[in-house]
Design a protein around this motif. Structure first.
Motif: not given
Length: 239
Positions: A153, A157, A162-163, A165-166, A169-170
């Motif tokens: 994680r 970070e 951010r994309r 990271q997104r 997360r999926l």
């Protein structure tokens, strides 16, 4: 202009936002239980039991079940008790092929950016894991999974994307589910700590090519371990 006027006044386009729906809360609790293997693969989920334990009616439980089925976490079939969907070899292949590419992007990005705060957090996390390994005391599987999850994680970070990271997360729930199997492979806990140190050193040194190569090897090894274990696990026949 018509769209702006419709939103700013006149006809109502949106309903008032109410308090958090019970179905969402039930969904999140079930999802976390699946991610942490408290609800293992193949576990049966009875509506009435879940509702009673959570202190809610069957309606929000039913809503949560439908959402979990749509996302591929449970199986619903007529006249059968819902169950947590098993991850087969094909699932492992698909998941880890995608994960490999995302991790490579993250490793390169963090090795290029080298954000001081995230690197300090990674070093503290890694040092703690190494100290526990050096002590010779057994490490709980849940603790090992938590360490592994936090290490990766933080890599994402530190990528400052951010994309990216997104997208990662999926995959989070299934990655965590499989981690509980991966760390059971003999020597896997120790190997992961050693491999993480090499990755972190490469990242801290700004060696992006090296970091990318190391994390690729790390993810591939985890995939091969899981596929080997899956091949040795007897298939259960439907009841």
């Amino acid at each position: 202009m018509r769209e702006e006027m419709a939103v700013s006044g006149g006809a109502r386009l949106f309903e008032p936002v109410g308090a958090q729906r019970l179905g969402d809360r039930v969904y999140r609790r079930l999802l976390e239980a699946i991610a942490t293997n408290r609800l293992e693969q193949g576990a049966r989920l009875r509506e009435d039991v879940v509702a009673a334990q959570m202190g809610v009616s069957k309606t929000p439980v039913r809503e949560a079940f439908k959402r979990l089925e749509a996302e591929g976490f449970i199986r619903l079939a007529p006249h059968r008790t819902p169950e947590v969907r098993r991850l087969e070899a094909e699932d492992i292949e698909d998941l880890y092929r995608v994960r490999e590419y995302l991790e490579r992007l993250a490793a390169r990005a963090i090795a290029t950016a080298r954000p001081a705060l995230v690197l300090a957090q990674l070093e503290a996390l890694q040092a703690d894991a190494e100290a526990r390994m050096a002590s010779g005391d057994p490490v709980e599987i849940a603790d090992s999974v938590s360490y592994n999850h936090e290490f990766h994680r933080l890599l994402f970070e530190g990528s400052q994307n951010r994309r990216l990271q997104r997208l990662y997360r999926l995959l989070d729930v299934d990655v965590r589910r499989l981690a509980y199997q991966s760390v059971r492979v003999a020597g896997r806990q120790r190997d992961a700590v050693v491999q993480h140190r090499a990755i972190l050193d490469a990242v801290a040194a700004g060696a992006a090519d090296c970091a990318e190569a190391l994390i690729t090897q790390h993810v591939i090894q985890a995939r091969l371990d899981l596929l080997r274990e899956a091949a040795q696990t007897p298939k259960e026949t439907p009841s």
